[in-house]
Design an enzyme around this catalytic site. Structure first.
Site, PDB file in Angstrom:
ATOM      1  N   TYR A 349      -3.474  -3.979  -0.035  1.00 31.40           N
ATOM      2  CA  TYR A 349      -3.623  -4.806   1.159  1.00 31.40           C
ATOM      3  C   TYR A 349      -4.683  -5.891   0.995  1.00 31.40           C
ATOM      4  CZ  TYR A 349      -0.802  -1.458   3.843  1.00 31.40           C
ATOM      5  OH  TYR A 349       0.221  -0.663   4.324  1.00 31.40           O
ATOM      6  N   LYS A 400       0.229   8.097  -7.097  1.00 34.79           N
ATOM      7  CA  LYS A 400       1.449   7.855  -7.873  1.00 34.79           C
ATOM      8  C   LYS A 400       1.051   7.663  -9.336  1.00 34.79           C
ATOM      9  CE  LYS A 400       5.969   7.366  -7.849  1.00 34.79           C
ATOM     10  NZ  LYS A 400       6.809   8.569  -7.724  1.00 34.79           N
ATOM     11  N   ASP A 432       5.714  10.363  -3.111  1.00 31.49           N
ATOM     12  CA  ASP A 432       7.084  10.586  -2.653  1.00 31.49           C
ATOM     13  C   ASP A 432       7.303  12.048  -2.298  1.00 31.49           C
ATOM     14  OD1 ASP A 432       6.648  11.112  -5.322  1.00 31.49           O
ATOM     15  OD2 ASP A 432       8.560  10.300  -6.024  1.00 31.49           O
ATOM     16  N   ASP A 456      -1.478   4.613   5.041  1.00 32.81           N
ATOM     17  CA  ASP A 456      -0.877   3.919   6.185  1.00 32.81           C
ATOM     18  C   ASP A 456       0.457   4.560   6.541  1.00 32.81           C
ATOM     19  OD1 ASP A 456      -0.309   2.101   8.155  1.00 32.81           O
ATOM     20  OD2 ASP A 456      -0.052   0.390   6.822  1.00 32.81           O
ATOM     21  N   ASP A 460       1.208   7.765   9.641  1.00 32.13           N
ATOM     22  CA  ASP A 460       2.190   7.513  10.699  1.00 32.13           C
ATOM     23  C   ASP A 460       3.277   8.580  10.694  1.00 32.13           C
ATOM     24  OD1 ASP A 460       0.896   5.334  11.674  1.00 32.13           O
ATOM     25  OD2 ASP A 460       2.276   3.842  10.893  1.00 32.13           O
TER      26      ASP A 460
END
Length: 573
Positions: A349, A400, A432, A456, A460
């Site tokens: 980001y 990852k 994942d 993020d 959620d």
């Protein structure tokens, strides 16, 4: 607690000269209140120079006590005048002081003048301020609401002065108080100066721990839920020996309408100088077509950067009373209690280079960079280890590392730090798989730590396990300085002002503020327990309503939580 009166000790600085180190618009607030005040008045306090700073605090203490015994609640606003104003802004009577004085119900002045300014030109002498103030208030042709000590206080004996000042102040109480209307919501700030509201703490007593909280109601339902959370904070704090001084400041769309930017400098200053920051919500349809730098959401990114918060804590707990609201099967959702610790200021980001360019083939290419330095990983990992240590002692690091070099370093650094926390069980999981496991078997997780983009998404996802984002709080922490606490829901402009919002996420954010921001775990537990009691009693806002429960609005839900806070015995941790 019925019939017991608590009066806070005054917070006027010993020397008002300390104001020169602050923003002029950040006037001090002195709190005093009876449990059930019947009348409320705003008093402008002008300590001025010399011993004025010594006699005024004594007078304020007496005012507080006398008022509380007669059902009167005072809000005091301290303002500069005379020599101290000269040193602060170059004039003996600042315009801000004059405006605030006219808006108050009465003035209490200490003294002006000191040899330091005797050689100033006439218009820059401290005494000029006194003449200007009297003229502005027209005290020569109508009943005065202006009270001052009648002698030059510069060289008086403080002990004698304190005693002789009291009759003058008592006379002001008898003759000079008028009715005042206190603004009901923060929206009124758009018609006033940007200076913060003066908010009274309802129960206070000398010797309490005191904290300054900056409130950022923001947009949409933000002002509604923050107002309720503030009341709950006050009540829980008062029962655990904690007193709060609240400053409300604009952010987001409210700030855009007020001053043309989503995050005013004064809001940043107030936030930095506080002990913690409680945010409501930001954004609304009204500003959707603004340029990027003038969108309300820009204010949120800017306040995070200004406070240097890097660790975002997002709990996801399925409460027993709401397990059927989850989209997962009862046997999967029941008992879920996890915390996502998200790195907030690094990664893709914010990484450079980034942008959109045209390549050699004339095709547009968008690109971003996932980058983390070792110290960024270390500091978020430490927060996660410490958080897990306070919970059930299990930490899962999500990355990852089978594909991304940044994740390879992430796993290496987190693993290295594990030796410092032998009481915490560390595991690793690819992102994942973590996304799948959150819906397959979320109870396996205690604390999750991950980077910005993964956090993020996963936070959620975890939030929806609980059944409603109206129940979920969050905390954003820094290495030092105030944390930022906010509900994860948006501003919900479609229901703003209709008393339909669920305030529980903001109330629980206030509990996180106490626990993680101030270390006041007893008061935090009071709030958490009170929310459970209100839910146990069957009260529900529309987003969590089901057959057999009582549908209530935002205000009534807040009132029920307050009742539950009040009815508890002292909390234990």
């Amino acid at each position: 607690m019925a019939g017991v009166i608590h009066v806070s000790s005054t917070q006027i600085p010993v020397a008002f000269m300390s104001a020169t180190k602050q923003s002029f618009r950040r006037a001090s607030v002195i709190r005093c209140a009876a449990n059930t005040p019947k009348k409320r008045y705003t008093i402008a306090v002008l300590p001025g120079d010399g011993v004025g700073n010594e006699v005024i605090p004594v007078a304020v203490d007496v005012l507080c006590l006398a008022g509380s015994l007669e059902g009167i609640d005072f809000s005091f606003e301290e303002l500069p005048i005379g020599g101290v104003a000269l040193d602060l802004v170059g004039v003996p009577l600042p315009k801000e002081t004059l405006i605030r004085a006219k808006q108050s119900d009465a003035l209490l002045l200490g003294a002006v003048g000191w040899p330091k300014w005797d050689n100033n030109p006439k218009h820059l002498k401290p005494i000029t301020a006194l003449l200007q103030l009297r003229a502005a208030l027209q005290v020569f042709d109508e009943p005065s609401f202006f009270c001052e000590y009648p002698f030059d206080l510069r060289f008086q004996n403080p002990k004698k002065t304190n005693q002789s000042f009291l009759p003058e102040m008592a006379a002001a109480l008898q003759t000079n108080i008028r009715t005042v209307k206190v603004p009901a919501t923060f929206r009124a700030v758009s018609k006033q100066s940007l200076a913060p509201f003066r908010v009274r703490c309802a129960v206070a007593s000398p010797g309490k721990k005191r904290y300054t909280i900056t409130l950022l109601p923001g947009d949409g339902i933000g002002p509604e839920v923050v107002s309720i959370a503030k009341n709950v904070l006050q009540q829980a704090g008062s029962l655990e020996g904690v007193e709060f001084n609240f400053h409300e400041m604009p952010i987001g769309g409210a700030a855009l309408d007020l001053v043309g930017v989503p995050l005013p400098e004064e809001t940043i200053s107030a936030a930095k100088e506080s002990d913690a920051v409680l945010l409501g919500a930001i954004g609304g349809y009204k500003w959707d077509n603004n340029e990027k730098h003038l969108r309300p959401e820009k204010g949120l990114l800017q306040i995070r950067a200004a406070l240097k918060v890097f660790a975002n804590l997002r709990p996801a707990t399925v409460l027993p009373q709401l397990v059927d609201a989850s989209t997962l099967k009862r046997e999967v959702a029941e008992g879920v209690d996890l915390m996502v610790v998200r790195e907030l200021t690094g990664g893709i980001y914010f990484g450079e280079p980034r942008g959109i360019k045209t390549n050699e083939n004339g095709e547009e290419v968008g690109f971003n960079t996932e980058v983390y330095a070792a110290h960024e990983i270390d500091r978020i990992a430490r927060v996660a280890f410490e958080t897990a240590r306070k919970r059930r002692g299990k930490l899962c690091s999500v990355d990852k590392a089978n594909v991304l070099e940044a994740s390879i370093l992430w796993r290496k650094r987190v693993t290295a730090l594990a030796s410092e926390y032998p009481d915490v069980e560390l595991s690793h999981m690819y992102v994942d798989n973590a996304a799948m496991q959150l819906v397959r078997d979320p109870k396996q997780f205690d604390t999750i730590v991950t980077n910005n983009i993964f956090g993020d998404i996963l936070s959620d996802e975890a939030s929806m396990i609980t059944g409603s984002i109206g129940m979920l709080p969050s905390a954003s922490l820094s290495d030092s300085g105030p944390g930022l606490f906010e509900p994860i829901h948006g501003s919900a402009p479609d229901i703003a002002g209709q008393d339909k919002a669920n305030p529980l996420a903001t109330i629980l954010s206030a509990a996180m503020l106490l626990k993680y921001g101030l270390g006041e775990e007893k008061a935090a537990k009071r709030i958490e327990d009170a929310v459970l009691v209100a839910l146990n009693n069957g009260f529900r806002t529309g987003d969590i309503y089901s057959a057999g429960t009582k549908l209530v609005g935002c205000k009534e839900m807040g009132e029920e939580v307050l009742k539950s806070v009040d009815s508890q015995v002292p909390a234990s941790v």
